[in-house]
Design a protein around this motif. Structure first.
Motif, PDB file in Angstrom:
ATOM      1  N   UNK A 189       0.740  -1.273   0.031  1.00  0.00           N
ATOM      2  CA  UNK A 189      -0.017   0.092   0.001  1.00  0.00           C
ATOM      3  C   UNK A 189       0.791   1.454   0.027  1.00  0.00           C
ATOM      4  N   UNK A 190       2.199   1.238  -0.207  1.00  0.00           N
ATOM      5  CA  UNK A 190       2.889   2.322  -0.372  1.00  0.00           C
ATOM      6  C   UNK A 190       2.515   3.372  -1.409  1.00  0.00           C
ATOM      7  N   UNK A 191       2.384   4.592  -0.935  1.00  0.00           N
ATOM      8  CA  UNK A 191       1.979   5.722  -1.862  1.00  0.00           C
ATOM      9  C   UNK A 191       2.814   5.701  -3.125  1.00  0.00           C
ATOM     10  N   UNK A 192       2.174   6.449  -3.880  1.00  0.00           N
ATOM     11  CA  UNK A 192       3.033   6.615  -5.257  1.00  0.00           C
ATOM     12  C   UNK A 192       3.994   7.800  -5.173  1.00  0.00           C
ATOM     13  N   UNK A 193       3.973   8.607  -4.157  1.00  0.00           N
ATOM     14  CA  UNK A 193       4.898   9.555  -3.646  1.00  0.00           C
ATOM     15  C   UNK A 193       6.247   8.759  -3.105  1.00  0.00           C
ATOM     16  N   UNK A 194       5.983   7.895  -2.248  1.00  0.00           N
ATOM     17  CA  UNK A 194       7.253   7.230  -1.592  1.00  0.00           C
ATOM     18  C   UNK A 194       6.711   5.626  -1.533  1.00  0.00           C
ATOM     19  N   UNK A 195       7.171   5.210  -2.524  1.00  0.00           N
ATOM     20  CA  UNK A 195       6.930   3.515  -2.731  1.00  0.00           C
ATOM     21  C   UNK A 195       8.161   2.801  -2.451  1.00  0.00           C
ATOM     22  N   UNK A 196       8.351   2.242  -1.468  1.00  0.00           N
ATOM     23  CA  UNK A 196       9.249   1.644  -0.886  1.00  0.00           C
ATOM     24  C   UNK A 196       9.905   0.344  -1.682  1.00  0.00           C
ATOM     25  N   UNK A 197       8.777  -0.217  -2.398  1.00  0.00           N
ATOM     26  CA  UNK A 197       9.014  -1.248  -3.215  1.00  0.00           C
ATOM     27  C   UNK A 197       9.873  -1.001  -4.494  1.00  0.00           C
ATOM     28  N   UNK A 198      10.095   0.306  -4.771  1.00  0.00           N
ATOM     29  CA  UNK A 198      10.939   0.868  -6.127  1.00  0.00           C
ATOM     30  C   UNK A 198      12.171   1.337  -5.338  1.00  0.00           C
ATOM     31  N   UNK A 199      13.296   0.655  -5.696  1.00  0.00           N
ATOM     32  CA  UNK A 199      14.672   0.852  -5.342  1.00  0.00           C
ATOM     33  C   UNK A 199      15.551   1.356  -6.299  1.00  0.00           C
ATOM     34  N   UNK A 252       9.502  -4.136   6.199  1.00  0.00           N
ATOM     35  CA  UNK A 252       9.369  -3.056   5.026  1.00  0.00           C
ATOM     36  C   UNK A 252      10.628  -2.988   4.349  1.00  0.00           C
ATOM     37  N   UNK A 253      10.542  -2.689   2.867  1.00  0.00           N
ATOM     38  CA  UNK A 253      11.707  -2.425   2.082  1.00  0.00           C
ATOM     39  C   UNK A 253      12.278  -1.027   2.535  1.00  0.00           C
ATOM     40  N   UNK A 254      11.544  -0.327   3.347  1.00  0.00           N
ATOM     41  CA  UNK A 254      12.000   0.782   3.555  1.00  0.00           C
ATOM     42  C   UNK A 254      13.258   0.935   4.465  1.00  0.00           C
ATOM     43  N   UNK A 255      13.387  -0.289   5.247  1.00  0.00           N
ATOM     44  CA  UNK A 255      14.689  -0.549   5.927  1.00  0.00           C
ATOM     45  C   UNK A 255      15.768  -0.763   5.123  1.00  0.00           C
ATOM     46  N   UNK A 256      15.756  -1.033   3.828  1.00  0.00           N
ATOM     47  CA  UNK A 256      16.763  -1.296   2.805  1.00  0.00           C
ATOM     48  C   UNK A 256      17.751   0.002   2.978  1.00  0.00           C
ATOM     49  N   UNK A 257      17.235   1.210   3.121  1.00  0.00           N
ATOM     50  CA  UNK A 257      18.052   2.358   3.403  1.00  0.00           C
ATOM     51  C   UNK A 257      18.974   2.133   4.280  1.00  0.00           C
ATOM     52  N   UNK A 258      18.866   1.496   5.454  1.00  0.00           N
ATOM     53  CA  UNK A 258      19.723   1.218   6.718  1.00  0.00           C
ATOM     54  C   UNK A 258      20.980   0.331   6.079  1.00  0.00           C
ATOM     55  N   UNK A 259      20.854  -0.075   5.060  1.00  0.00           N
ATOM     56  CA  UNK A 259      21.912  -1.006   4.371  1.00  0.00           C
ATOM     57  C   UNK A 259      22.659  -0.547   3.427  1.00  0.00           C
ATOM     58  N   UNK A 260      22.413   1.058   2.706  1.00  0.00           N
ATOM     59  CA  UNK A 260      23.307   1.808   2.028  1.00  0.00           C
ATOM     60  C   UNK A 260      24.530   1.731   2.423  1.00  0.00           C
ATOM     61  N   UNK A 261      25.633   1.532   1.501  1.00  0.00           N
ATOM     62  CA  UNK A 261      26.874   1.699   1.760  1.00  0.00           C
ATOM     63  C   UNK A 261      27.514   3.045   2.485  1.00  0.00           C
ATOM     64  N   UNK A 262      28.242   2.955   3.450  1.00  0.00           N
ATOM     65  CA  UNK A 262      28.789   4.447   3.937  1.00  0.00           C
ATOM     66  C   UNK A 262      29.475   5.277   2.973  1.00  0.00           C
ATOM     67  N   UNK A 263      30.232   4.382   1.869  1.00  0.00           N
ATOM     68  CA  UNK A 263      30.964   4.938   1.012  1.00  0.00           C
ATOM     69  C   UNK A 263      31.020   4.152  -0.170  1.00  0.00           C
ATOM     70  N   UNK A 264      29.989   4.902  -1.127  1.00  0.00           N
ATOM     71  CA  UNK A 264      29.855   3.951  -2.450  1.00  0.00           C
ATOM     72  C   UNK A 264      30.882   4.356  -3.403  1.00  0.00           C
ATOM     73  N   UNK A 265      30.961   3.532  -4.475  1.00  0.00           N
ATOM     74  CA  UNK A 265      32.191   3.790  -5.560  1.00  0.00           C
ATOM     75  C   UNK A 265      31.486   4.837  -6.255  1.00  0.00           C
ATOM     76  N   UNK A 266      32.537   5.829  -6.873  1.00  0.00           N
ATOM     77  CA  UNK A 266      32.264   6.867  -7.839  1.00  0.00           C
ATOM     78  C   UNK A 266      32.362   6.309  -9.328  1.00  0.00           C
ATOM     79  N   UNK A 267      31.921   6.975 -10.386  1.00  0.00           N
ATOM     80  CA  UNK A 267      31.915   6.650 -11.578  1.00  0.00           C
ATOM     81  C   UNK A 267      33.599   6.416 -11.893  1.00  0.00           C
ATOM     82  N   UNK A 268      34.312   7.361 -11.169  1.00  0.00           N
ATOM     83  CA  UNK A 268      35.682   7.398 -11.661  1.00  0.00           C
ATOM     84  C   UNK A 268      36.589   6.117 -10.948  1.00  0.00           C
TER      85      UNK A 268
END
Length: 455
Positions: free
Chosen positions: A244-254, A283-299
């Motif tokens: 039932x996530x709203x279209x403005x903040x749908x946690x199913x879309x990552x 909730x897939x909202x909690x995927x945000x807690x698993x974002x890497x602290x430092x992600x690779x850059x394109x370079x």
């Protein structure tokens, strides 16, 4: 001396992923000048008996994926519409074991088999999923189909599927009603590849599933496709996270940009069996807690030097440049995507092999100068290499070359463009793991009704 049967078995395994030219080049790293494609071809055709030295045999074995170092696994899963195994890779990192793979594209299968271990005792490989679900045979009854699935698909805890998006049709419902047949998911989804996924879920009753698709699945066919899918999953007895996530903040879309320098939005449907009651609070909202602290850059993922063939020709660069100007004048957003080392790219697509226009690496283009200026001609942008695509999708870390690419550049671009961002699904798997294990224990305590959906 290594038995000739072992040598031929090894060669057959290697040929599932690599062509004769590649194998010859690989063997010549050990025995320079000895091997040619023609010589290997005669061997394969049993017209000439050749023997490998121990060093050559061992070197050839390095082309076969190694068995996981981890002896124990926490859960079993199957990998449907597997592509090159991006979702599998994420779930293996969480302690899962793949017991069944289905993929029809022969080039994707080559890449898959070059990179993912297939346990001869605990893994089955399938091409066309419809051969397992019998959906291409209209005269097969539902009961026959379920019995066939039960016999040919291993038991598993989690079903993974990146199924293609197709519209559904309600045609035929009245006819099936007149025959006294069901008209739930068996009817509503028939003729689509989601139907095959649903049949396997119905027959095998995994404790959980993960379905992946493009973001536009929600709006496809004016929303009908998504409504039918969600209705079918509910009918099958599964709770879907963030339904039932709203279209403005749908946690199913990552968005993959939280893990790699690429904007890539995908819809992720995570489901748990309702009867096991392990889904509360998920909730897939909690995927945000698993974002890497430092992600690779394109370079970070770019090679310091690339072959000249990855640099756009003056003619192609001029065409893309003028094409962009023409559409901007019309108010359209079409055009190339020129990116610098610190920026996030557009979404890598399967059409990247055509001209690379959505992601072009800036090599010093100066917009203040005329396109024909010597500096701009010399500093024409370039495409990503397939290896850089592997890193952009999270198959390799920056600077790594571990993921094997045994196909042409054209096929590699198609494969990576159709794939998933691996760290996204590693995070989803990590988030699900404890609930999968709990559900697995609960499911083992109750007998599975293998005839639940059989009339």
């Amino acid at each position: 001396m290594i038995p000739i049967s072992d040598e031929l078995t090894l060669l057959e395994q290697v040929l599932e992923s690599y062509d004769l030219k590649y194998i010859a080049e690989h063997l010549n790293q050990v025995s320079p000048g000895r091997w040619t494609r023609e010589l290997l071809k005669r061997w394969v055709g049993a017209k000439e008996e050749l023997r490998l030295s121990e060093a050559e045999f061992n070197h050839l074995q390095t082309l076969i994926p190694e068995a996981p170092h981890r002896k124990n696994h926490d859960f079993d899963f199957i990998d449907l519409f597997a592509g090159i195994g991006g979702i599998r890779k994420g779930f293996e990192e969480a302690g899962g074991r793949c017991v069944f793979t289905s993929e029809w594209n022969p080039y994707a299968v080559r890449t898959y088999k070059a990179n993912h271990y297939s346990d001869p005792l605990n893994h089955k490989f399938n091409s066309d999923i419809r051969e397992v679900t019998l959906s291409a045979k209209p005269d097969v009854t539902e009961a026959e189909a379920y019995r066939f699935i039960e016999a040919n698909v291993p038991d598993h805890d989690v079903l993974l599927a990146g199924f293609p998006c197709q519209p559904f049709s309600i045609a035929g419902v009245s006819k099936k009603n007149s025959l006294g047949r069901k008209h739930g998911f068996e009817c509503d989804t028939q003729g689509t590849l989601f139907f095959d996924v649903a049949r396997i879920i119905a027959a095998k009753r995994p404790v959980a599933f993960v379905l992946e698709n493009v973001k536009n699945l929600k709006s496809h066919d004016k929303g009908n496709t998504f409504r039918v899918i969600m209705k079918a999953l509910d009918e099958l007895g599964y709770w879907v996270a963030d339904a039932d996530s709203s279209s403005n903040e749908d946690y199913k879309i990552i968005d993959g940009r939280h893990f790699v320098p690429q904007h890539r939005e995908r819809i992720v449907l995570v489901g748990f069996r309702k009867d096991l009651n392990v889904h509360e609070g998920f909730s897939l909202k909690d995927v945000a807690n698993l974002y890497p602290k430092v992600k690779p850059t394109l370079g970070d993922i770019l090679e310091k030097e690339v072959q000249p063939n990855y640099i756009l020709t003056p003619k192609l660069w001029q065409y893309l440049f003028n094409y962009s100007i023409k559409h901007k004048a019309k108010g359209n957003g079409f055009g190339y995507g020129l990116v610098k080392a610190h920026e996030v790219t557009r979404t890598l697509s399967a059409r990247y092999y055509k001209d690379g226009s959505e992601i072009l690496i800036d090599r010093g283009f100066d917009p203040k100068l005329d396109l024909e200026h010597k500096k701009n001609l010399e500093n024409r942008p370039r495409r990503l290499t397939p290896r850089e695509c592997a890193r952009l999708m999270g198959y390799d870390a920056p600077g790594e070359y571990g993921f094997r690419i045994p196909v042409s550049d054209t096929q590699a671009y198609k494969q990576f463009g159709n794939s998933v961002v691996v760290p996204v699904f590693a995070a989803v798997a990590k988030l699900m793991k404890d609930r999968i294990i709990s559900a697995k224990i609960l499911a083992a305590q109750q007998p599975r009704d293998r005839n639940r959906f059989v009339a």
